[in-house]
Each structure stands twice: as structure tokens, then as C-alpha cells.
Design an enzyme around this catalytic site. Structure first.
Site, PDB file in Angstrom:
ATOM      1  N   CYS A  44      91.718 106.332  28.987  1.00  0.00           N
ATOM      2  CA  CYS A  44      92.751 106.354  27.950  1.00  0.00           C
ATOM      3  C   CYS A  44      93.859 107.357  28.214  1.00  0.00           C
ATOM      4  CB  CYS A  44      92.104 106.642  26.591  1.00  0.00           C
ATOM      5  SG  CYS A  44      90.829 105.450  26.130  1.00  0.00           S
ATOM      6  N   LYS A  91      86.701 109.193  16.130  1.00  0.00           N
ATOM      7  CA  LYS A  91      86.262 108.085  16.991  1.00  0.00           C
ATOM      8  C   LYS A  91      85.118 108.574  17.868  1.00  0.00           C
ATOM      9  CE  LYS A  91      87.990 104.731  20.365  1.00  0.00           C
ATOM     10  NZ  LYS A  91      89.183 104.277  21.120  1.00  0.00           N
ATOM     11  N   ARG A 100      83.601 107.939  28.470  1.00  0.00           N
ATOM     12  CA  ARG A 100      84.663 108.554  27.661  1.00  0.00           C
ATOM     13  C   ARG A 100      84.141 109.696  26.804  1.00  0.00           C
ATOM     14  NH1 ARG A 100      86.789 102.520  26.487  1.00  0.00           N
ATOM     15  NH2 ARG A 100      88.099 102.317  28.333  1.00  0.00           N
ATOM     16  N   LYS A 130      85.616 105.445  13.197  1.00  0.00           N
ATOM     17  CA  LYS A 130      85.157 104.381  14.086  1.00  0.00           C
ATOM     18  C   LYS A 130      83.965 104.881  14.894  1.00  0.00           C
ATOM     19  CE  LYS A 130      86.853 101.427  17.876  1.00  0.00           C
ATOM     20  NZ  LYS A 130      87.967 101.141  18.783  1.00  0.00           N
ATOM     21  N   TYR A 180      86.497  92.103  12.517  1.00  0.00           N
ATOM     22  CA  TYR A 180      86.587  90.778  13.126  1.00  0.00           C
ATOM     23  C   TYR A 180      86.068  89.698  12.182  1.00  0.00           C
ATOM     24  CZ  TYR A 180      87.201  93.824  17.126  1.00  0.00           C
ATOM     25  OH  TYR A 180      87.673  94.814  17.974  1.00  0.00           O
TER      26      TYR A 180
END
Length: 325
Positions: free
Chosen positions: A131, A196, A218, A249, A314
């Protein structure tokens, strides 16, 4: 027999209308934000194998999707991009004609009432899948901020209503806020992925966004799932730097964090019901192990009860259909 004294809580559960009368939390279609994966090219409508019902879509395939979204009353979408070319610094993320910028322009021209939120990160655009800027195997914080600010400005210029940086670099909100203000976009809000976690629940997303890291992981920039107080420190920094929304998240494993953030900050709180959570419900439903409708609505209502004002999910289209009935 001695009289027994007790409370009769069931009085308020005696019928469907009674239960509706005293219901404390409500899920509305307006609470839902629907993620869309935009792929560069033409004629692309590729279902994600690990996310049944979710597709990579080229710009020319967006009309059918957006017609359905608007007909269902969903008012906000979150855009992710899959470019045809990647490089070390993720140039397509901040290119004027990058795939997300093209998607923003199309949606704002064709569906101007829809709120378009642009995910602002580099991982889908970098050849290494991280990222930010990578040097000698390390993800560099400060050099990454300049590229993230350029990406945010390019998205704002394309017409994005909200910028949503998800990279977890230190100072990313401050850098993006400064970049937007300097470019004349001081009215564009920042929906920060403030909290996150480095989560196993992101697996299907990495297939959808084609963003799997090519080395390492990450964990040096996303949060340790064991930590709670760190979440408040992260959110506090983003508030001080100018965030307008705070995202937590993933969703279901972190409802305690959602409540902590809601109790601590006077900003809209957004929860991201992530790909792994979606895929688990879909797989169980397809096997007949759970009732999909009731499971999804219970899950999303639980997120509202935990303190979320908005839900990125979603399941948004299915939930919107069920809420209309």
C-alpha cells in the site's frame, strides 16, 4: 406455595407488531454502502470465485449494475480499481485516466444523485501489492504519503464525493486533507479507514482486487487483531488530522471496537462487513446450513446495535431487497 415475584419481559414480545413497536435499532437501505470493483478494459463481467454474486466490471458493464443499485434505493457506492498495468509506485492510482477515475466520471455523469466514495490506496496498482512505496523490502511511510495525496486529488478532480483512504500509513489523513485543500477541494470529506486490522478475513477481497502482496504481509502497517486501545489511538490521530468519518474494518470480529469508537468520537462511524464475512455466509447458505436472509439481516442489525451509522457490505443489494418486503 409462596408467591414468586418476577418481571414479565415477554409482554413486549407477544406479537410481531409489539416487537416492532419496541425495537431499539433499525436497519435502513440508506445505511448501506455497496462496493464495486471496476476493471480496465471492455466487456468484462467476471464473477469472483470466492465471492458469489460479486463481479469485476468494466466501465461499459456498469450501467446494469448501477441501474439495479439505484432501483433498490442504495444511495452510496465504494469504488475499487483493477488496472491493466501495474508498476512499482502505482502510477495508475493517480493518473487522470486511471480506472477508478473513469468509473467516478461515468457514475457521476449518469447517476449524479449517487454518493461516490473512492477507495484511496495503492495496493491494487503496485506490482508488489503493498500500500505504499517499497525500498529494500520495506514499506516506506512518508514517501507514500505524497502518492496517496496525489491519488486523492485525482479522484476528487474526477468527481468523487468522498475520499476513503485505506492504506494505514501514519499521517495519511493529514497528507490527504492538505492535498485536497491545496487543490481547491476543501469541501470533499475524508472517510478514513481509521481502524484497520491485519485480518485473515480479507482473503476473498485480494482475489477480487488482485492485490495480494508479492512478498511478506501488511502487519507493519495494519493493526494487530489482539489490540483494543491502539484502535482508539489510531482513531484519535485521524480525528485530529481532519477525518470526517471513521471506518472500523473488519466488521463482525470487531464489534467491541465499533462501540469503543462510537462512544469516544462524535463523528459518523462506518463498519466494513468484509469479503471473508460475506463469503462465509454465502457458502453456508449455498449448502443449506443457514437461512441467508435472516442471517444477513441479523448480522447487519448487530452492526448497527454496536454503534455503526453506516455499513459497507457486499450484501447491500440483497439486504435492500429484503428490507423492501
Amino acid at each position: 406455595m409462596k408467591e414468586i415475584v418476577f418481571s414479565r419481559h415477554r409482554r413486549l414480545r407477544s406479537s410481531a407488531n409489539m416487537r416492532a413497536l419496541v425495537r431499539e435499532n433499525h436497519l435502513h437501505t440508506e445505511d448501506l454502502i455497496y462496493p464495486i470493483f471496476i476493471a480496465e478494459g471492455k466487456g468484462i463481467r467476471k464473477e469472483i470465485s470466492s465471492m458469489p454474486g460479486i463481479f469485476q466490471l468494466s466501465i461499459d458493464q456498469l450501467k446494469t449494475e448501477m441501474d439495479e443499485v439505484t432501483e433498490l434505493g442504495i444511495k452510496s457506492v465504494l469504488l475499487f480499481g483493477i488496472p491493466s498495468e501495474k508498476d512499482e509506485c502505482g502510477t495508475q492510482a493517480f493518473h487522470d485516466h486511471g480506472v477508478v477515475q473513469q468509473g467516478i466520471r461515468y457514475i457521476k455523469e449518469s447517476y449524479p444523485e449517487v454518493i461516490v466514495i473512492a477507495d484511496t490506496c495503492l495496493c491494487e496498482y503496485t506490482s508488489h501489492g503493498h500500500c505504499g512505496v517499497v525500498e529494500n523490502g520495506n514499506v516506506l511511510n512518508d514517501p507514500s504519503l505524497e502518492l496517496l495525496a496525489k491519488t486523492a486529488v485525482a479522484q476528487a478532480e474526477a468527481g468523487a464525493d468522498i475520499i476513503a483512504p485505506s492504506n494505514m500509513m501514519d499521517g495519511f489523513v493529514a497528507a490527504i486533507r492538505a492535498g485536497l485543500d491545496e487543490a481547491g477541494y476543501s469541501d470533499i470529506p475524508v472517510m478514513s479507514y481509521a481502524v484497520k486490522y491485519s485480518s485473515a478475513f480479507y482473503g476473498p477481497f485480494r482475489e477480487a482486487a488482485e492485490s495480494t502482496p508479492q512478498f511478506g504481509d501488511r502487519k507493519t502497517y495494519q493493526m494487530d487483531p489482539a489490540n483494543r486501545l491502539e484502535a482508539l489511538r489510531e482513531a484519535e490521530s485521524d480525528v485530529a488530522e481532519g477525518a470526517d468519518f471513521l471506518i472500523v474494518k473488519p466488521g463482525m470480529p470487531y464489534l467491541d471496537i465499533v462501540r469503543d469508537v462510537k462512544n469516544s468520537f462524535n463523528l459518523p462511524v462506518v463498519i466494513y462487513n468484509v469479503s471473508g464475512e460475506y463469503s462465509m455466509v454465502k457458502a453456508a447458505a449455498q449448502n443449506g446450513w443457514v437461512d441467508e436472509r435472516n442471517t444477513v439481516l441479523e448480522m447487519l442489525t448487530g452492526m448497527k446495535r454496536a454503534g455503526a451509522d453506516l455499513i459497507i457490505t457486499y450484501h447491500a443489494k440483497d439486504a435492500a431487497r429484503w428490507l423492501q418486503k
